[in-house]
Design an enzyme around this catalytic site. Structure first.
Site, PDB file in Angstrom:
ATOM      1  CB  SER A   1      -0.960  -0.041   1.202  1.00  0.00           C
ATOM      2  OG  SER A   1      -1.928   0.969   1.124  1.00  0.00           O
TER       3      SER A   1
ATOM      4  CG  HIS B   1      -4.539  -1.649  -2.156  1.00  0.00           C
ATOM      5  ND1 HIS B   1      -5.078  -0.488  -1.633  1.00  0.00           N
ATOM      6  CD2 HIS B   1      -3.757  -2.162  -1.175  1.00  0.00           C
ATOM      7  CE1 HIS B   1      -4.651  -0.312  -0.404  1.00  0.00           C
ATOM      8  NE2 HIS B   1      -3.837  -1.301  -0.102  1.00  0.00           N
TER       9      HIS B   1
END
Length: 243
Positions: free
Chosen positions: A124, A147
């Protein structure tokens, strides 16, 4: 007899930690940072572990990296002329986007030689943190999850919310592609992949793939990262000497 009595005292005195050793132990325990003195070059080791904590406190059961600790530490490292380089070790699940980006921008703006190494995971917001250094490494067994931005709490179902998410996403894409070899198109493709993660959108890549995609500079371990940092320090010193 006096000699026998004095020997335990001497042993106790030798084994008693000095003030400097206690201060180093406290620094590691409180912030995960350490400065190695007896080395070829004086480097500062900074760890980003667990979840990057931002504007809101996380539960005490969470292992966190607090941005209010990291940011002033980076400023101090940049100003300290005795510190020749910064080694950043990452094993993070991600965390607060704005806090992570703020830390990444500070690292990217430092003149001090910087090298990052991803061990375990750099997921992330850990991706911008990894590429922020002047040189990045990843071990073969490490993974990185790419993501879209998500938000917890109340979400208002209006077009402005989508616009805000999109702008935040653009900030991350621009930063990552500006500080790595991956293209915006390819990074966005990995970001929006719907065919890999079971309950999410995105892609998880291992160390080899991270390098082949151009996201991370090199595959290697701790000695490789330190060696690269030493080379960077010596090249910088040589350049200043010539000037």
């Amino acid at each position: 007899m006096p000699i026998i009595q004095n020997e335990p005292d001497e042993i106790i005195e030798e084994n008693t930690p000095t003030k400097e050793q206690l201060e180093k132990a406290e620094l590691i325990e409180n912030t995960g940072e350490v400065v190695v003195q007896n080395a070829k070059h004086l480097i500062h080791c900074l760890t980003v572990i667990g979840q990057v904590e931002g504007h809101y406190l996380l539960p005490e059961t969470n292992k966190t990296t607090k941005y209010e600790h990291i940011m002033p530490a980076l400023v101090a490292i940049e100003q300290d002329r005795s510190i020749e380089g910064l080694l950043i070790i990452l094993n993070t699940v991600g965390g607060d986007v704005e806090a992570g980006l703020a830390i990444a921008e500070i690292i990217a703006g430092m003149k001090t030689p910087t090298v990052s190494i991803v061990v375990g995971g750099g997921h992330s917001i850990g991706v911008p943190l990894a590429v922020a250094a002047k040189r990045s490494f990843i071990v073969p067994s490490a993974t990185m999850t790419i993501h879209p931005v998500r938000m917890s709490g109340t979400v208002v179902g209006v077009p402005q919310t989508f616009y805000y998410f999109n702008k935040m996403q653009e900030r991350i894409i621009n930063f990552v592609t500006r500080h790595s070899g991956i293209t915006p198109e390819r990074f966005n493709e990995l970001l929006m992949n719907t065919g890999e993660l079971v309950m999410d959108v995105g892609t998880t890549i291992n160390g080899n793939d991270a390098v082949s995609e151009g996201l991370i500079d090199s595959l290697g371990g701790l000695s490789d990262a330190i060696g690269a940092l030493y080379d960077m320090i010596e090249n910088t010193q040589m350049r200043y000497t010539i000037l």
